[in-house]
Scaffold this motif. Structure first.
Motif, PDB file in Angstrom:
ATOM      1  N   LEU A  67     -12.467 -20.074 -41.738  1.00 36.59           N
ATOM      2  CA  LEU A  67     -11.071 -19.874 -41.354  1.00 36.59           C
ATOM      3  C   LEU A  67     -10.157 -20.882 -42.055  1.00 36.59           C
ATOM      4  O   LEU A  67      -9.063 -20.546 -42.507  1.00 36.59           O
ATOM      5  CB  LEU A  67     -10.915 -20.001 -39.838  1.00 36.59           C
ATOM      6  N   ILE A  68     -10.636 -22.112 -42.144  1.00 43.20           N
ATOM      7  CA  ILE A  68      -9.801 -23.171 -42.722  1.00 43.20           C
ATOM      8  C   ILE A  68      -9.763 -23.058 -44.246  1.00 43.20           C
ATOM      9  O   ILE A  68      -8.691 -23.088 -44.856  1.00 43.20           O
ATOM     10  CB  ILE A  68     -10.329 -24.557 -42.279  1.00 43.20           C
ATOM     11  N   GLN A  69     -10.939 -22.915 -44.862  1.00 43.78           N
ATOM     12  CA  GLN A  69     -10.984 -22.999 -46.324  1.00 43.78           C
ATOM     13  C   GLN A  69     -10.612 -21.691 -47.008  1.00 43.78           C
ATOM     14  O   GLN A  69      -9.979 -21.694 -48.046  1.00 43.78           O
ATOM     15  CB  GLN A  69     -12.385 -23.439 -46.764  1.00 43.78           C
ATOM     16  N   ARG A  70     -11.019 -20.578 -46.432  1.00 46.45           N
ATOM     17  CA  ARG A  70     -10.789 -19.301 -47.118  1.00 46.45           C
ATOM     18  C   ARG A  70      -9.512 -18.618 -46.641  1.00 46.45           C
ATOM     19  O   ARG A  70      -8.843 -17.939 -47.400  1.00 46.45           O
ATOM     20  CB  ARG A  70     -11.991 -18.404 -46.882  1.00 46.45           C
ATOM     21  N   PHE A  71      -9.179 -18.822 -45.351  1.00 46.41           N
ATOM     22  CA  PHE A  71      -8.008 -18.120 -44.813  1.00 46.41           C
ATOM     23  C   PHE A  71      -6.827 -19.057 -44.582  1.00 46.41           C
ATOM     24  O   PHE A  71      -5.770 -18.625 -44.135  1.00 46.41           O
ATOM     25  CB  PHE A  71      -8.384 -17.366 -43.528  1.00 46.41           C
ATOM     26  N   GLY A  72      -7.011 -20.331 -44.878  1.00 48.41           N
ATOM     27  CA  GLY A  72      -5.888 -21.268 -44.835  1.00 48.41           C
ATOM     28  C   GLY A  72      -5.256 -21.443 -43.469  1.00 48.41           C
ATOM     29  O   GLY A  72      -4.064 -21.723 -43.362  1.00 48.41           O
ATOM     30  N   VAL A  73      -6.055 -21.297 -42.389  1.00 51.34           N
ATOM     31  CA  VAL A  73      -5.431 -21.449 -41.074  1.00 51.34           C
ATOM     32  C   VAL A  73      -5.111 -22.930 -40.824  1.00 51.34           C
ATOM     33  O   VAL A  73      -5.827 -23.819 -41.245  1.00 51.34           O
ATOM     34  CB  VAL A  73      -6.274 -20.850 -39.922  1.00 51.34           C
ATOM     35  N   GLN A  74      -4.025 -23.153 -40.114  1.00 51.55           N
ATOM     36  CA  GLN A  74      -3.554 -24.530 -39.888  1.00 51.55           C
ATOM     37  C   GLN A  74      -3.617 -24.922 -38.420  1.00 51.55           C
ATOM     38  O   GLN A  74      -3.312 -26.052 -38.056  1.00 51.55           O
ATOM     39  CB  GLN A  74      -2.123 -24.656 -40.414  1.00 51.55           C
ATOM     40  N   ARG A  75      -4.011 -23.975 -37.564  1.00 43.20           N
ATOM     41  CA  ARG A  75      -4.199 -24.233 -36.132  1.00 43.20           C
ATOM     42  C   ARG A  75      -5.226 -23.224 -35.647  1.00 43.20           C
ATOM     43  O   ARG A  75      -5.243 -22.088 -36.117  1.00 43.20           O
ATOM     44  CB  ARG A  75      -2.903 -23.983 -35.338  1.00 43.20           C
ATOM     45  N   ILE A  76      -6.037 -23.635 -34.666  1.00 42.60           N
ATOM     46  CA  ILE A  76      -7.050 -22.717 -34.138  1.00 42.60           C
ATOM     47  C   ILE A  76      -7.009 -22.750 -32.616  1.00 42.60           C
ATOM     48  O   ILE A  76      -6.949 -23.831 -32.008  1.00 42.60           O
ATOM     49  CB  ILE A  76      -8.467 -23.095 -34.626  1.00 42.60           C
ATOM     50  N   PHE A 124     -14.864 -35.355 -29.292  1.00 39.96           N
ATOM     51  CA  PHE A 124     -13.827 -34.919 -30.229  1.00 39.96           C
ATOM     52  C   PHE A 124     -12.691 -34.342 -29.395  1.00 39.96           C
ATOM     53  O   PHE A 124     -12.898 -33.443 -28.577  1.00 39.96           O
ATOM     54  CB  PHE A 124     -14.379 -33.873 -31.202  1.00 39.96           C
ATOM     55  N   GLU A 125     -11.488 -34.865 -29.619  1.00 45.52           N
ATOM     56  CA  GLU A 125     -10.335 -34.450 -28.816  1.00 45.52           C
ATOM     57  C   GLU A 125      -9.738 -33.150 -29.356  1.00 45.52           C
ATOM     58  O   GLU A 125      -9.765 -32.916 -30.572  1.00 45.52           O
ATOM     59  CB  GLU A 125      -9.233 -35.524 -28.829  1.00 45.52           C
ATOM     60  N   THR A 126      -9.185 -32.378 -28.450  1.00 57.95           N
ATOM     61  CA  THR A 126      -8.369 -31.242 -28.877  1.00 57.95           C
ATOM     62  C   THR A 126      -6.942 -31.732 -29.118  1.00 57.95           C
ATOM     63  O   THR A 126      -6.583 -32.859 -28.771  1.00 57.95           O
ATOM     64  CB  THR A 126      -8.375 -30.133 -27.806  1.00 57.95           C
ATOM     65  N   ASP A 127      -6.134 -30.872 -29.718  1.00 57.64           N
ATOM     66  CA  ASP A 127      -4.749 -31.239 -30.017  1.00 57.64           C
ATOM     67  C   ASP A 127      -3.908 -31.197 -28.727  1.00 57.64           C
ATOM     68  O   ASP A 127      -3.932 -30.202 -27.996  1.00 57.64           O
ATOM     69  CB  ASP A 127      -4.178 -30.249 -31.038  1.00 57.64           C
ATOM     70  N   THR A 128      -3.160 -32.267 -28.485  1.00 58.84           N
ATOM     71  CA  THR A 128      -2.432 -32.375 -27.218  1.00 58.84           C
ATOM     72  C   THR A 128      -1.353 -31.302 -27.083  1.00 58.84           C
ATOM     73  O   THR A 128      -1.266 -30.626 -26.048  1.00 58.84           O
ATOM     74  CB  THR A 128      -1.806 -33.780 -27.085  1.00 58.84           C
ATOM     75  N   GLY A 198      -8.740 -32.033 -40.270  1.00 61.26           N
ATOM     76  CA  GLY A 198      -7.417 -32.369 -39.728  1.00 61.26           C
ATOM     77  C   GLY A 198      -6.666 -31.144 -39.225  1.00 61.26           C
ATOM     78  O   GLY A 198      -5.438 -31.076 -39.319  1.00 61.26           O
ATOM     79  N   VAL A 199      -7.402 -30.177 -38.675  1.00 57.19           N
ATOM     80  CA  VAL A 199      -6.766 -28.954 -38.171  1.00 57.19           C
ATOM     81  C   VAL A 199      -6.697 -29.015 -36.642  1.00 57.19           C
ATOM     82  O   VAL A 199      -7.727 -29.192 -35.978  1.00 57.19           O
ATOM     83  CB  VAL A 199      -7.557 -27.702 -38.621  1.00 57.19           C
ATOM     84  N   PRO A 200      -5.502 -28.872 -36.057  1.00 59.29           N
ATOM     85  CA  PRO A 200      -5.372 -28.908 -34.598  1.00 59.29           C
ATOM     86  C   PRO A 200      -6.118 -27.748 -33.937  1.00 59.29           C
ATOM     87  O   PRO A 200      -6.072 -26.616 -34.414  1.00 59.29           O
ATOM     88  CB  PRO A 200      -3.864 -28.772 -34.360  1.00 59.29           C
ATOM     89  N   LEU A 201      -6.775 -28.065 -32.804  1.00 61.59           N
ATOM     90  CA  LEU A 201      -7.601 -27.091 -32.096  1.00 61.59           C
ATOM     91  C   LEU A 201      -7.259 -27.108 -30.611  1.00 61.59           C
ATOM     92  O   LEU A 201      -7.014 -28.173 -30.033  1.00 61.59           O
ATOM     93  CB  LEU A 201      -9.082 -27.478 -32.264  1.00 61.59           C
TER      94      LEU A 201
END
Ligand code: ADE
Length: 240
Positions: A67-76, A124-128, A198-201
């Motif tokens: 998702l990150i490398q091929r589809f360029g997603v910036q949030r999951i 591992f923290e999720t994005d606040t 470095g992708v927010p989750l």
């Protein structure tokens, strides 16, 4: 000119956890990559990518990387079901992860139990901000579904390559990790890959069972009858 929101991925492990919401996506284009269907769409003005990770940490890590490398997603955002562990975490409740950990990671005596070698950490923290929005969406969704007595919990979700369907095993997990609210099989792998990139989750899990001796039957029934409506209600609120 208004800013374009960063491309968002919506993921579940299984089709039953996302089917109703997926079916309502207009104009979705499907690509088949690495054995997965990946749907690319625009939903309510947002560029989104939707897929199913499959079960387990390796399948999850492959999916997150794709998702990150091929589809360029910036949030999951990851949605699905989990077994309840914490006291008061009941079937039908919802848990939003603030931290995730792999309960089956054990490189002792090289590093402390649960620590991921090379990272110096177990959690591992999720994005606040994403998790705050998701928690709000879940609260609204419980009301929308007419379930005001089901609770929203927030905190630690643990993941491992094990479907926990054994009361003694669930008690052992609670003893080892007393903060754990729920157990599932993918979230912590997503969290590690998202940390690397470095992708927010954000991760949400509806409780399908109590990880006890009855978990396999409770899970199957919940998956069939409730998992998809829960995800649909939460995602519809998320995208309002
Ligand atoms: N997902 C839903 N219930 C679960 C359980 N009991 N163990 C692991 N993953 C789950």
């Amino acid at each position: 000119m208004s800013a374009v929101p960063p491309r968002l991925a919506v993921v579940a492990a299984l089709h039953e956890e996302l089917s109703d919401w997926l079916a309502q996506l207009p104009d979705r284009r499907c690509e088949r990559v690495a054995g997965r269907d990946v749907w690319v769409a625009t939903f309510r003005g947002q560029s989104i990518v939707v897929t199913l990770s499959g079960i387990g940490k390796v399948a999850a890590a492959t999916t997150a990387t794709l998702l990150i490398q091929r589809f360029g997603v910036q949030r999951i955002v990851f949605t699905g079901v989990a077994g309840g562990l914490g006291p008061g975490v009941a079937v039908g409740d919802v848990v939003v992860a603030r931290r995730l950990l792999q309960h089956d990671m054990n490189a002792w005596p090289l590093v402390p139990r649960h620590e991921v070698p090379g990272y110096g950490r177990a959690h591992f923290e999720t994005d606040t901000a994403l998790s705050d929005t998701l928690a709000w969406a879940c609260e609204q969704a419980l009301l929308d579904m007419g379930l005001p007595t089901q609770r929203l919990h927030q905190g630690l979700i643990i993941s491992g390559d094990q479907f926990v369907s054994d009361t003694a095993a669930a008690q052992a997990l609670q003893r080892d990790l007393p903060d754990a609210l729920a157990v599932e099989m993918e979230g912590a792998a997503f969290a590690q890959v998202c940390h690397d990139h470095g992708v927010p989750l954000a991760v949400v899990r509806t409780i399908s069972d109590r990880a006890d001796d009855d978990a396999h039957t409770d899970f199957s029934q919940f998956l069939r009858d409730f998992a998809s409506p829960y995800s649909q209600a939460m995602l519809n609120r998320w995208f309002t």
